[in-house]
Design a protein around this motif. Structure first.
Motif, short mmCIF file in Angstrom:
data_model
loop_
_atom_site.label_atom_id
_atom_site.label_comp_id
_atom_site.label_asym_id
_atom_site.label_seq_id
_atom_site.Cartn_x
_atom_site.Cartn_y
_atom_site.Cartn_z
N LYS A 31 9.02 -3.28 -1.61
CA LYS A 31 8.78 -3.38 -0.09
C LYS A 31 6.86 -3.08 -0.93
CE LYS A 31 10.61 0.18 0.19
NZ LYS A 31 11.43 0.67 -1.32
N SER A 32 6.31 -1.86 -1.18
CA SER A 32 4.65 -1.40 -1.04
C SER A 32 4.23 -2.45 -2.00
CB SER A 32 4.30 -0.64 -2.28
OG SER A 32 5.06 0.98 -1.56
N THR A 33 4.21 -3.71 -2.33
CA THR A 33 4.02 -5.13 -3.23
C THR A 33 3.58 -5.52 -1.85
OG1 THR A 33 4.53 -4.35 -5.48
CG2 THR A 33 4.43 -6.75 -4.91
N PHE B 125 -1.10 5.01 4.50
CA PHE B 125 -0.18 5.45 2.72
C PHE B 125 0.60 6.56 3.12
CE2 PHE B 125 -4.22 3.33 2.40
CZ PHE B 125 -4.20 2.13 1.70
N GLN B 126 1.59 6.43 2.70
CA GLN B 126 2.94 7.44 1.67
C GLN B 126 2.20 8.76 1.27
OE1 GLN B 126 4.77 6.23 -1.68
NE2 GLN B 126 6.09 8.05 -1.11
N LYS B 127 0.63 9.35 0.50
CA LYS B 127 0.52 10.04 0.90
C LYS B 127 -0.64 10.09 1.66
CE LYS B 127 -1.27 12.86 -3.00
NZ LYS B 127 -2.12 12.59 -4.25
N MET C 21 2.04 0.38 7.23
CA MET C 21 2.48 1.79 7.31
C MET C 21 3.19 2.03 6.07
SD MET C 21 2.83 3.78 10.75
CE MET C 21 1.15 3.71 12.31
N ASP C 22 3.32 2.44 4.85
CA ASP C 22 3.93 2.43 3.96
C ASP C 22 4.76 3.69 3.15
OD1 ASP C 22 4.87 2.08 1.32
OD2 ASP C 22 3.40 0.48 0.21
N GLU C 23 5.92 3.76 3.31
CA GLU C 23 6.17 5.29 3.61
C GLU C 23 5.61 6.45 4.72
OE1 GLU C 23 8.43 6.16 0.14
OE2 GLU C 23 8.21 4.06 -0.12
N PRO C 24 4.95 6.39 5.77
CA PRO C 24 4.24 7.23 6.11
C PRO C 24 4.73 8.85 6.27
CG PRO C 24 4.97 5.48 7.63
CD PRO C 24 5.72 5.45 6.71
MG LIG Z 1 6.16 2.05 -2.36
#
Ligand SMILES: [Mg+2]
Ligand SMILES: Nc1ncnc2c1ncn2[C@@H]1O[C@H](COP(=O)(O)OP(=O)(O)OP(=O)(O)O)[C@@H](O)[C@H]1O
Lengths: 252, 421
Positions: free
Chosen positions: A43-45, A91-93, A172-175
């Motif tokens: 997914k992130s990729t 980003f996620q973090k 948004m990657d796992e915000p």
């Molecule tokens: Mg990911």
């Protein structure tokens, strides 16, 4: 409904290892598209292909075709900086710059020369923070470091930073992965508000969140896009057995 | 084994481990203290000097200024001081023959004539008067007064003969022997006479070298580190560069001295024995160290910061210059200072490029011949005179002091500019 982003046969390799296999996926304009799937499925990729964030990884090779507004973003004539001006990312973090809250927001407009003068910049900072539903909490301490905020506030600061340059698309990657339910609810409301002006693609591990915020959902598994449809359809009546298993939590 | 036994065994092993650790630290502290004690006990007396109150008659006739009404400073400067200084030196004590006369005169430092002359030049109103001046004593008398020369050994093994000892005792009785701040040690260059030799030349030489080293090594190292860390593709070529840099950091410093000798002096024809060449040579030596430190601190900047900047459309150069390099600053600064401290204590490469010369004048520009602190230590440690032994230790103290200052600066820089993320 028109498609803002059209991805065709996107494959991604990390060195010899293939992480994505011929993914075809469209992101509808001014709507929210959710990407779900088990950890490590790509997914992130995929989402990082959409603003060419993968360019900074030496071993990463992208093939296939991704068009935004009908223009191939991997074309040689495309300037990455301009692309990322148009396609922002959260980003996620939470990763605010270790600078003041004000500088976190003003950085993008500064390097792109968006603000005409100081008052204009103040305006941009204020509207960005307001859109990110953070203004009331930080308006009295704009000069304090952004890293001093709570996790949820930091993430909203990052969203404000992303919209400060007025992009067309926000990735948004796992915000919400580092946030508590209250902060998550705030961000979800925020996403709902933002979709009137921005096209949004969001990666999430929470089925409920995907169901709540998105209009389209794509399910990834082992680098392949298994199913892609309206969110209602995916959650009520998926075509694929694997999708069914995953959303009902029977996956394994 | 029961639970209790296992617990006991674990406690015992933890105790043993702590004991070994404390032991190791105690041993290191012991050796450091030993070194410091040795250096301090030998060197601390170099900061003061012994003086002799001497009567000087600034007689106009003796100065051959008899027929000049109101002599200008220039005239005083050019006056004939021989008679005045001779009278002052020999007037310390009555003597009977030439040998005794020499014995009396040599109780004063080799520089007493200049001291007398300068005194008058600073107080021209004393012309024609008799005054008592505090003059620097010779090294032998200085060491005797500081208690470093035993008196009860046979005369032929002593630096001072019986007559001179007698003079000394007499002067002490009259209260004419005193001590003063060791101005020569701090403010003059090297000399053959230990009592008037100083480290000023070496300090200035070291200072110039370090500044030149900083100006060359820091920008080059930072740019090299930024390029290697942020822009260079990871391939065999950059791997080879990386290995070579690590290798260079371990190359003995004397090799860099040979490089300086071969390249800077022979090929480019830069002036020998100068802190300019010394600084360039030291910069070659510290370059790999600083590059490694800079790379480590660039690496420590979290990738999420780079991604954050790239995602708002910063170019790679902007990302690096606006975010990564400033965040890496504490590490790069402290790494640089530590590299410079290493350069400050370096001797071998400087010997090869001729900074080991005997230089009396304090250098005023980096192209003047000069020595450096560690080389000065090396030079003086080879001299037999007791005065130089004392000055060697004092110079070591000075060098250690500078090193402590620089290393504290490195710690301070790291804490001052450190930011959390
Ligand atoms: Mg990911
Ligand atoms: N920088 C990289 N170098 C090599 N392989 C990578 C890299 N990034 C991701 N991969 C590989 O690509 C595959 C997909 O990773 P990706 O990060 O896209 O998964 P994901 O779906 O986002 O997972 P998660 O939900 O845990 O974030 C994984 O097998 C991963 O090991």
């Amino acid at each position: 409904m028109s498609n803002k982003i059209v991805a065709k046969k996107v494959s991604v390799f990390y060195g010899p290892k293939q992480a994505l296999f011929d993914v075809d996926l469209n992101v509808a304009e001014k709507q929210v598209t959710a990407l779900i799937g088990p950890s490590g499925c790509g997914k992130s990729t995929f989402i990082r292909c959409l603003n060419r964030m993968n360019d900074v990884i030496d071993i990463c090779k992208v093939s296939g075709n991704i068009e935004i507004d009908g223009k191939d973003i991997y074309d040689k004539s495309v300037d990455v900086v301009q692309l990322r001006e148009k396609v922002g990312m959260v980003f996620q973090k939470p990763n605010p710059f270790p600078k003041s809250i004000y500088e976190n927001i003003s950085y993008g407009p500064t390097i792109h020369g968006i603000a005409k003068d100081k008052t204009h910049m103040d305006e941009i900072v204020e509207t960005s923070l307001k859109k990110a539903a953070l203004w009331d909490e930080v308006k009295d301490r704009l000069d304090q470091p952004g890293t001093g905020l709570s996790g949820g506030q930091q993430q909203r600061l990052c969203i404000a930073r992303a919209i400060s340059i007025n992009p067309e698309v926000i990735l948004m990657d796992e915000p919400c992965s580092a946030l508590d339910p209250i902060a998550t609810a705030k961000i979800e409301t925020l996403i709902d508000d933002l979709k009137s002006s921005y096209t949004i693609a969001i990666v999430t591990h929470s089925m409920a969140q995907a169901a709540r915020v998105s209009q389209h959902t794509g399910f990834f598994h082992l680098g392949k896009l298994i199913e892609f449809d309206f969110t209602d359809k995916i959650f009520k009546n998926p075509e694929n057995q694997m999708t069914q298993d995953y959303i009902t939590g029977r996956f394994g | 084994m029961t639970r209790e036994q296992r617990l006991k065994k674990r406690y015992a092993s933890e105790k043993r481990f702590r004991f070994l650790g404390i032991g190791a630290i105690a041993i290191s502290i012991f050796f450091v203290c030993l070194l410091l004690f040795k250096v301090f006990s030998t060197g601390s007396t170099a900061f003061i000097k012994t003086t002799i109150m001497t009567e000087v008659d600034f007689n106009k006739e003796l100065l051959e200024l008899g027929d000049v009404k109101n002599p200008t400073l220039k005239q005083i400067k050019e006056a004939e001081f021989f008679d005045v200084t001779y009278k002052a030196a020999t007037g310390l004590f009555p003597y009977k023959n030439d040998e005794e006369e020499k014995g009396v005169k040599t109780l004063l430092s080799g520089n007493y004539e200049t001291e007398i002359k300068n005194y008058l030049l600073n107080n021209p109103e004393l012309l024609g008067q008799k005054v008592t001046i505090e003059l620097t004593a010779s090294d032998d008398l200085d060491q005797l007064h500081k208690g470093n020369f035993p008196r009860d050994i046979p005369e032929d093994r002593r630096r001072l003969n019986n007559f001179q000892l007698n003079v000394y005792d007499n002067l002490v009785e009259q209260g004419k022997i005193g001590t003063a701040f060791g101005n020569y040690f701090f403010f003059s260059g090297d000399s053959r006479d230990p009592e008037i030799a100083g480290v000023a030349g070496a300090v200035i030489g070291s200072f110039f070298s370090i500044i030149i080293c900083l100006m060359i090594a820091f920008p080059i190292a930072l740019m090299a580190a930024v390029y290697l860390e942020e822009f260079a593709p990871k391939n065999t070529f950059t791997d080879i560069i990386e290995i070579n840099i690590n290798n260079l950091a371990a190359v003995p410093s004397i090799v860099f001295g040979l490089l300086g000798l071969g390249m800077l002096l022979s090929v480019f024809g830069l002036p020998r024995s100068t802190s300019l060449v010394g600084g360039i040579t030291l910069s070659l030596m510290t370059l790999p160290t600083i590059i490694i430190a800079c790379r480590a601190s660039l690496k420590a900047v979290p990738p999420s910061i780079r991604e954050g900047a790239l995602a708002v459309g910063a170019s790679r150069v902007q990302t690096v210059m606006h975010h990564v390099v400033p965040l890496a600053m504490p590490g790069t600064l402290s790494g640089t200072i530590i590299g410079l401290a290493q350069a400050l204590g370096e001797t071998a490469p400087l010997l090869l490029i001729g900074m080991v010369a005997f230089v009396v004048d304090v250098p005023s520009v980096p192209t003047d011949p000069s020595t450096s602190l560690p080389v000065q230590i090396y030079l003086w440690s080879e001299s037999a005179e007791r005065g130089f032994v004392e000055k060697t230790s004092a110079t070591i103290m000075l060098l250690i002091g500078f090193l402590i200052i620089m290393n504290s600066l490195a710690v301070w820089a790291r804490q001052k500019f450190e930011r959390k993320w």
